[in-house]
Scaffold this motif. Structure first.
Motif, PDB file in Angstrom:
ATOM      1  N   LEU A 235       0.814  -1.221   0.000  1.00  0.00           N
ATOM      2  CA  LEU A 235       0.000   0.000   0.000  1.00  0.00           C
ATOM      3  C   LEU A 235       0.843   1.266   0.000  1.00  0.00           C
ATOM      4  N   THR A 606      -9.813  -0.206   5.322  1.00  0.00           N
ATOM      5  CA  THR A 606      -9.578   1.226   5.569  1.00  0.00           C
ATOM      6  C   THR A 606      -8.247   1.738   5.029  1.00  0.00           C
ATOM      7  N   GLY A 607      -7.310   0.834   4.785  1.00  0.00           N
ATOM      8  CA  GLY A 607      -5.984   1.270   4.362  1.00  0.00           C
ATOM      9  C   GLY A 607      -5.138   1.753   5.515  1.00  0.00           C
ATOM     10  N   HIS A 608      -5.623   1.572   6.732  1.00  0.00           N
ATOM     11  CA  HIS A 608      -4.899   1.996   7.933  1.00  0.00           C
ATOM     12  C   HIS A 608      -4.947   0.889   8.977  1.00  0.00           C
TER      13      HIS A 608
END
Length: 773
Positions: A235, A606-608
């Motif tokens: 990512l 969420t990418g987090h």
């Protein structure tokens, strides 16, 4: 009896010094481990490694408070293990204390007293009344009565003269003799027993369970962490973001309170047992009692009283039983150390028949094999009374075939038989036969029957003769086969024999190991030093209340009250403890797997990182530690021995974790896509969802049947309220996390309650399929 007149000259001092150099001192070597090494080893194992890794990560990130919390638990677990490490050394110290401190030895043609440690093979020593034999020796002159029950398990003392072999640690009950030392130090029977104790070791099923749970979690979670890191790298997340993500995943994977929960559960069980007259000296013994399916029990002093008792009196025509006992009592020494005479005088006193007036008494003479008394008869004449071996008395009084048959019948039943004759000196008549034995404890038969109902098979191990052992076995309800005398059969199984007789301490040790090798959880119950190696090797060693210090220090449990009822209490309480630990393991396995997978799914959604290290420490403190209240829960013990089926446990945990993961992911998806929450609010939602669903899982897995089948303990309910209350307060107040509205928190909690009833249906099906009870 005085010392023998013919005495060998013994060794010279120079020769004794030479042999002392060659054979070493007559003592067991001090093998106490170094304390610093023992301490370091407590921090070198799978669970400490994972905790130490987490501590290192948190110190690297400057999170010192969180690091201190985990370090405190690490030190607690290490200290507990360090304390238990000294059990074997305590047993060796107790063994040394039983050996004679000095010995009377003939050196340079003169008798002298020397420290027992200076004896060497070939020394000539004196065996005196009341003394402890200092080394293995062979009698070369004189006659003695030796109590070797501490070493051999034989309830009857051994009597003999020239050629009799005796062993270090035996006690001289009567007579005096001269003997030649045949073995010293670790080469003695006593020394070999001590060496077996030192080397005896078995990994407890509790240790194996912890290691396998940690192993399974480590393999699975390690794989997931690698996937997380790889995905985060793909990512384009920075190293500053990946390190906290990795730390959070590591914290989520560690069953941080698992060792402490095992210790707390067994400690609570130990306290309950202490109130019932059972003192666990090794905490793992409480858990082992639950899985024990074979109990090896010593005969003398354990299943029996270790006290000679008059069992049967066979009076001859013209006499009755009280008369026979009264006559035998006159021909028995008063106040001596001879257990046979003491038993007869006690029985005579209880019988109540008035004895004739004693004129003279001649103590037992090993050469004549009888004792004698002279008394005044009812007619005022002289009455001669003799007591001793049947063959000797029969030669004096004359016997009929039916009297000889009666004696043979009693001997065939394992009794020690003495004959009593009385009458004018020139016309003795056989008055009767007295049979003595070491009778079973009153509760032994009931104990064995109750253990059988609980699925525990009892096996008798004894140094006594097979005939005697078989009689006792039948009287206490052990109806299986008696193992033939000789070497222990290879691959012996507890289903094959109910009794192993005529065996040595090392045989008991080997039998316990063989049963363990075939997959059994073995308990050993004993009372003497001869039982110490087997007590130490067994998964659960149990010493009776009258046991020697050696046996007590080798055992994992000590019965503090007379009787054997404490063994059944230990099994029942052990099974209660097992169920409590099993609940925590199921909850921990489900939570750790679902937690780590949730972090991965959250990262993808969420990418987090969906949780921060701080939130994970809060969850770990509020969840893992408060869930330790399961150690007080009301549980239903199983009717059969338990077993740690870790593969089944892992499979059940994985299936329940999948259900929990689905619930958590659904909550997160609603928060992101329906409510439109930002990443910080989503982290709060993730935290409360994990806590609420964790409580649902806990109440589902605590009961093997429907979750409403039993009432939780007060402490468990209080801890749940505290856990939910803490996270709800933090979430509503925005403390250490982003605040959420009351409606969101309440809706999540309500959904978790519904989820509990839904997952309970899955649980019942899984537990039935995997036979988890």
């Amino acid at each position: 009896m005085g010392a023998p007149e013919i005495q060998p000259d013994g060794l010279t001092s120079a020769e004794a010094r030479r042999r002392l150099k060659e054979f070493g001192p007559n003592a067991m070597p001090d093998t106490a481990p170094q304390l610093w090494r023992m301490a370091i080893e407590k921090f070198w194992a799978p669970v400490p490694w994972m905790l130490e890794l987490a501590i290192g990560f948190q110190i690297f990130l400057g999170e010192h408070v969180e690091a201190a919390v985990i370090a405190l638990l690490l030190v607690f677990n290490a200290a507990l293990g360090f304390f238990q490490e000294g059990r074997a050394q305590a047993t060796l110290d107790a063994l040394r204390s039983r050996l004679a401190l000095s010995a009377s030895v003939r050196r340079d043609s003169a008798w002298r007293t020397v420290p027992a440690a200076e004896l060497v093979p070939g020394d000539v020593v004196k065996l005196s009344l009341g003394a402890v034999v200092a080394a293995d020796a062979r009698v070369i002159a004189g006659d003695v009565l030796l109590d070797q029950s501490m070493l051999t398990g034989e309830s009857l003392p051994v009597e003999g003269g020239t050629g009799l072999q005796t062993f270090a640690g035996a006690l001289v009950r009567r007579g005096e003799a001269v003997a030649e030392v045949t073995a010293t130090g670790t080469r003695t029977k006593f020394g070999r027993t001590a060496e077996l104790v030192r080397t005896a070791h078995v990994v407890s099923s509790q240790q194996k369970a912890v290691l396998r749970v940690v192993r399974n979690l480590a393999i699975f979670n390690g794989t997931v962490v690698v996937i997380q890191v790889a995905y985060a790298t793909a990512l384009g997340m920075s190293v500053a973001e990946i390190i906290p993500l990795t730390l959070t995943a590591v914290l989520a994977a560690i069953p941080v309170a698992l060792p402490a929960t095992f210790s707390l559960a067994t400690t609570i069980g130990a306290r309950v047992l202490a109130r019932q007259g059972v003192l666990p000296t090794r905490l793992s013994a409480v858990d082992e009692a639950a899985t024990m399916d074979v109990l090896c029990a010593d005969k003398t002093g354990t299943l029996t009283r270790n006290a000679l008792t008059v069992t049967t009196v066979r009076p001859m025509p013209g006499f009755d039983a009280p008369q026979v006992l009264a006559l035998a009592g006159l021909a028995s020494s008063e106040g001596g150390q001879d257990p046979v005479d003491a038993a007869i005088r006690s029985a005579a006193s209880s019988a109540g028949a008035p004895p004739p007036k004693l004129i003279a008494f001649v103590p037992f003479d090993p050469a004549r094999k009888m004792s004698e008394a002279t008394a005044t008869g009812p007619d005022g004449g002289v009455l001669r009374i003799v007591k001793g071996a049947f063959a000797v008395i029969a030669g004096l009084a004359g016997t009929l075939p039916k009297e000889a048959a009666a004696e043979s019948e009693l001997e065939a039943q394992g009794y020690r038989v003495l004959a009593v004759a009385a009458g004018p000196p020139a016309a003795l008549r056989l008055a009767g036969l007295i049979a003595l034995s070491d009778p079973p404890r009153a509760e032994s038969a009931a104990l064995i029957a109750e253990l059988r109902a609980l699925g525990v098979r009892t096996i008798m191990l004894t140094g006594d003769a097979p005939v005697t052992a078989a009689v006792v076995a039948r009287s206490v309800g052990l109806d299986g086969a008696v193992c033939p005398p000789g070497p222990i059969p290879d691959h012996a199984r507890p289903e094959e024999f109910a009794v192993f007789a005529g065996i040595l301490p090392e045989d008991k040790y080997d039998i316990v190991k063989e049963f363990q090798r075939t997959g059994h959880t073995v308990g050993m119950c004993g009372d003497g030093a001869n039982d110490a190696p087997a007590l130490r090797q067994a998964h659960i060693g149990i010493a009776v209340s009258t046991a020697t210090d050696v046996a007590k220090s080798a055992a994992g449990m000590v019965l503090t009250e007379p009787g054997l009822g404490g063994i059944v209490a230990a099994v029942k309480e052990g099974r209660v403890t097992f169920q409590r630990i099993l609940t925590y393991c199921l909850r921990s396995m489900t939570r750790k797997i679902s937690q780590l997978l949730f972090l991965t799914v959250g990262l993808m959604m969420t990418g987090h990182a969906i949780l921060t290290p701080l939130l994970m420490v809060i969850l770990m403190t509020g969840g893992d530690f408060l869930a330790m209240s399961t150690t007080t829960d009301n549980v239903r013990p199983s009717s059969k021995p338990n077993a740690w089926r870790i593969d089944n446990l892992t499979l059940a945990g994985a299936i329940l974790a999948a259900c929990n993961l689905a619930f958590c992911c659904a909550a997160l998806a609603i928060g992101k896509y329906r409510l439109g929450l930002g990443i910080d609010a989503l982290r709060t939602l993730a935290a409360i969802t994990l806590v609420f669903s964790g409580q649902s899982v806990l109440y589902v897995v605590r009961e093997r049947r429907r979750l409403w089948s039993s009432r939780p303990s007060l402490w468990l309910m209080v801890s749940s309220v505290v856990d939910v209350g803490i996270i709800a307060t933090l979430a509503l107040g925005g403390i250490l996390m982003t605040a959420l509205p009351v409606s969101t928190v309440a809706a999540t909690m309500a959904a978790a309650v519904v989820f509990a009833f839904a997952i309970d249906i899955v649980k019942v099906a899984i537990f039935a399929r995997l036979r988890m009870a």
